[in-house]
Scaffold this motif. Sequence first.
Motif, mmCIF file in Angstrom:
data_model
loop_
_atom_site.group_PDB
_atom_site.id
_atom_site.type_symbol
_atom_site.label_atom_id
_atom_site.label_comp_id
_atom_site.label_asym_id
_atom_site.label_seq_id
_atom_site.Cartn_x
_atom_site.Cartn_y
_atom_site.Cartn_z
ATOM 1 N N LYS A 110 34.367 30.288 37.220
ATOM 2 C CA LYS A 110 34.442 31.721 36.866
ATOM 3 C C LYS A 110 35.263 31.794 35.578
ATOM 4 O O LYS A 110 36.474 31.581 35.579
ATOM 5 N N ALA A 111 34.570 32.086 34.460
ATOM 6 C CA ALA A 111 35.257 32.155 33.166
ATOM 7 C C ALA A 111 36.140 33.394 33.109
ATOM 8 O O ALA A 111 35.907 34.365 33.828
ATOM 9 N N ILE B 98 43.933 35.893 46.729
ATOM 10 C CA ILE B 98 42.991 34.782 46.951
ATOM 11 C C ILE B 98 43.441 33.948 48.146
ATOM 12 O O ILE B 98 42.620 33.559 48.995
ATOM 13 N N GLU C 150 37.401 36.855 31.520
ATOM 14 C CA GLU C 150 36.774 37.945 30.745
ATOM 15 C C GLU C 150 37.219 37.885 29.273
ATOM 16 O O GLU C 150 36.561 38.431 28.401
ATOM 17 N N ALA D 11 42.788 33.077 30.327
ATOM 18 C CA ALA D 11 42.359 32.846 28.940
ATOM 19 C C ALA D 11 43.476 32.380 28.016
ATOM 20 O O ALA D 11 43.245 32.190 26.836
ATOM 21 N N PHE E 78 54.517 37.996 30.384
ATOM 22 C CA PHE E 78 53.403 37.294 29.733
ATOM 23 C C PHE E 78 53.172 37.823 28.322
ATOM 24 O O PHE E 78 52.064 38.189 27.935
ATOM 25 N N ASN F 238 42.749 25.065 30.175
ATOM 26 C CA ASN F 238 42.697 25.519 31.579
ATOM 27 C C ASN F 238 41.408 25.032 32.258
ATOM 28 O O ASN F 238 41.422 24.637 33.428
ATOM 29 N N GLY G 243 46.228 31.685 37.491
ATOM 30 C CA GLY G 243 46.314 33.086 37.079
ATOM 31 C C GLY G 243 47.579 33.731 37.608
ATOM 32 O O GLY G 243 48.563 33.043 37.917
ATOM 33 N N GLY H 262 36.593 39.756 37.379
ATOM 34 C CA GLY H 262 37.216 39.035 38.491
ATOM 35 C C GLY H 262 37.023 39.745 39.814
ATOM 36 O O GLY H 262 36.722 39.115 40.833
ATOM 37 N N GLU I 77 57.176 38.776 35.605
ATOM 38 C CA GLU I 77 56.601 38.020 34.496
ATOM 39 C C GLU I 77 55.957 39.007 33.528
ATOM 40 O O GLU I 77 55.141 39.840 33.932
ATOM 41 N N GLY J 166 34.508 37.115 40.859
ATOM 42 C CA GLY J 166 35.590 36.288 41.429
ATOM 43 C C GLY J 166 35.686 36.543 42.922
ATOM 44 O O GLY J 166 35.814 35.628 43.739
HETATM 45 P P1 NAD Z 1 44.676 37.160 36.259
HETATM 46 O O1 NAD Z 1 45.252 36.770 37.572
HETATM 47 O O2 NAD Z 1 44.561 38.592 35.944
HETATM 48 O O3 NAD Z 1 43.197 36.538 36.085
HETATM 49 C C1 NAD Z 1 42.924 35.169 36.196
HETATM 50 C C2 NAD Z 1 41.465 34.973 36.592
HETATM 51 O O4 NAD Z 1 41.286 35.534 37.899
HETATM 52 C C3 NAD Z 1 40.466 35.665 35.674
HETATM 53 O O5 NAD Z 1 39.353 34.836 35.461
HETATM 54 C C4 NAD Z 1 40.062 36.892 36.484
HETATM 55 O O6 NAD Z 1 38.769 37.352 36.174
HETATM 56 C C5 NAD Z 1 40.123 36.343 37.898
HETATM 57 N N1 NAD Z 1 40.241 37.369 38.949
HETATM 58 C C6 NAD Z 1 40.770 38.605 38.851
HETATM 59 N N2 NAD Z 1 40.661 39.248 40.032
HETATM 60 C C7 NAD Z 1 40.068 38.403 40.900
HETATM 61 C C8 NAD Z 1 39.692 38.493 42.267
HETATM 62 N N3 NAD Z 1 39.890 39.592 43.003
HETATM 63 N N4 NAD Z 1 39.112 37.422 42.839
HETATM 64 C C9 NAD Z 1 38.887 36.293 42.142
HETATM 65 N N5 NAD Z 1 39.212 36.169 40.833
HETATM 66 C C10 NAD Z 1 39.806 37.206 40.212
HETATM 67 O O7 NAD Z 1 45.558 36.391 35.170
HETATM 68 P P2 NAD Z 1 45.505 36.480 33.583
HETATM 69 O O8 NAD Z 1 46.206 37.698 33.124
HETATM 70 O O9 NAD Z 1 44.122 36.223 33.144
HETATM 71 O O10 NAD Z 1 46.384 35.191 33.204
HETATM 72 C C11 NAD Z 1 47.764 35.226 33.131
HETATM 73 C C12 NAD Z 1 48.428 34.658 34.360
HETATM 74 O O11 NAD Z 1 48.042 33.289 34.547
HETATM 75 C C13 NAD Z 1 49.944 34.633 34.233
HETATM 76 O O12 NAD Z 1 50.514 35.071 35.424
HETATM 77 C C14 NAD Z 1 50.260 33.168 33.983
HETATM 78 O O13 NAD Z 1 51.560 32.787 34.341
HETATM 79 C C15 NAD Z 1 49.210 32.510 34.811
HETATM 80 N N6 NAD Z 1 49.001 31.108 34.385
HETATM 81 C C16 NAD Z 1 49.477 30.110 35.198
HETATM 82 C C17 NAD Z 1 49.351 28.783 34.813
HETATM 83 C C18 NAD Z 1 49.882 27.672 35.683
HETATM 84 O O14 NAD Z 1 49.471 26.530 35.485
HETATM 85 N N7 NAD Z 1 50.772 27.941 36.616
HETATM 86 C C19 NAD Z 1 48.716 28.470 33.601
HETATM 87 C C20 NAD Z 1 48.226 29.514 32.804
HETATM 88 C C21 NAD Z 1 48.376 30.835 33.212
#
Ligand code: NAD
Length: 492
Positions: A182-183, A243, A185, A158, A391, A164, A235, A215, A389, A219
């Motif tokens: 998958k949007a 994953i 949360e 988000a 964040f 994104n 993420g 997720g 990280e 997810g």
């Molecule tokens: P997150 O990994 O907690 O969640 C990202 C997404 O994954 C969410 O939609 C979540 O619902 C889903 N998810 C969670 N558990 C899952 C599962 N078991 N199976 C499938 N999907 C699942 O990350 P966040 O806190 O939402 O975002 C921050 C992170 O994203 C940071 O680490 C940041 O560096 C990274 N990020 C990377 C980039 C890039 O281009 N490299 C860009 C933006 C953010």
Amino acid sequence: MEDGLQYKLMKKIPNWINGLEAMPSSGLWLKKINPANERVDSLFSDSNQKDVESAVKFAQKAFITWSKISPVKRGQILFNLVDILKINRSSLAKCVARETGKSYQDALGEVGAAIAQGEFFAGEGRRLYSNSLNSALDNKFCQTIREPHGPVGLIVPANTPIANIAWKIFPALICGNTIILKASEDSPEIALLIAKLSKEADIPDGVLNVIQGHGHIVGESLIKDIRIPLISFTGSTAIGKHIASVVGLRMGRVSLELGGKNPFIVCDDADIEAAVNWCALSAFSNAGQRCAAASRIIIFESIYDDFVKKLIKKSEKFILGVDKNSDIGPVINKKQYISILKHIENATQEGGNILCGQSGNRLNSKKGYYIRPTLIENVKFSSEIFNKEIFGPVATVHKVRNKEEALRVANKSEFGLTAAVHTKNINRGLWFAKNLISGTVNINSGTYGSEPHMPFGGFGSSGNGTREPGTEALNVYSELKNISFLINLDAN
Ligand code: NAD
């Protein structure tokens, strides 16, 4: 969840399946909290595997026709969507601002970035180039063609939600895939809005589906589904590793855009004023919630005191809030807020010295998950704050003797996403660019990502080697097929 009248009257964000709003099969809803005021902003579907099943079924059906439409025509349809995004720029920005707690101006910039992605990939409809190859045989003619994967699973965070989403849906669609998105949360509504606009743009029903929910529930269903040949995930590294293991085991394709711990190097010959500005923006814009945020600031010793003094002054001037006079909004949710404060507290317990910003305790009296831009020095390389990280708007500062030591400190990380170097010496700048372990190196600017036509992705734990966007993203969203013709050149 509470079932009081106030929640009954609240805005509900359903799934979007086969061109229609779809209520969660569980009948349950989750609360989306506005991070700037801690009030419930909306209720969104608490979906489960049944909802994923339904989305996959329609995405499979739509794939049969969408994949047969020529890329040129698909590009024209995507240009419709770009035009509609432009017309709705303001309402999209308002939604992003409300859901993420960033200012309207910042959200507007983000919508602009999403539109630019759309323009680039819609234009690929008239290119989508592949190769014409020669052969060891005189009479053999070869070419590669691109084929879509099928219904693909796109999972997003988000922090910059509309960018994104655009980053993934446009290349996926131009290549002929259908989508189950998958949007996050933390930004459910913006995903629904885009899906609704895609219908206005004449993207056929079932081509772009959106599933809301947790997720670890929806997810997880998506990544395990063998009918989904590609999962593209942006993420955290922890979820990305999970994953990779689940999808890899079933021989699915995976693209992972993950976290960073990005170094910002200031050499003794840098333009100090410019470096301070870039550094503060790199570390603290979007409340530090950028994969590309500068989180380790590495400074030559002869300018260390001067640079750090100016950086503290600049950081202390930032105004927290969401109106147009503010600089930095809140972090996205309570869990993340508590986690960042805990990291700061742990850093002080490990010997770190807070130069400005937030101590580990909550200092804000007003509502909202606000954290002051925080700089920490005297940090050990073995410490959590140096390696993990965070964040959030938190960076560590490090004094080094020379360029060799700066490089060693910068490369002391499992991540390798972006890096910035400030120097007036072109030889030194390029020496760093060649030797930094990083997917992006910016000389004399910030630790920012790319433009729509440039590949972005990281070394090490920042990804799995794929690059999105740029034309490199086409390699993520298509499979290459090599076709050859053996010709009898004399038979004419
Ligand atoms: P997150 O990994 O907690 O969640 C990202 C997404 O994954 C969410 O939609 C979540 O619902 C889903 N998810 C969670 N558990 C899952 C599962 N078991 N199976 C499938 N999907 C699942 O990350 P966040 O806190 O939402 O975002 C921050 C992170 O994203 C940071 O680490 C940041 O560096 C990274 N990020 C990377 C980039 C890039 O281009 N490299 C860009 C933006 C953010």
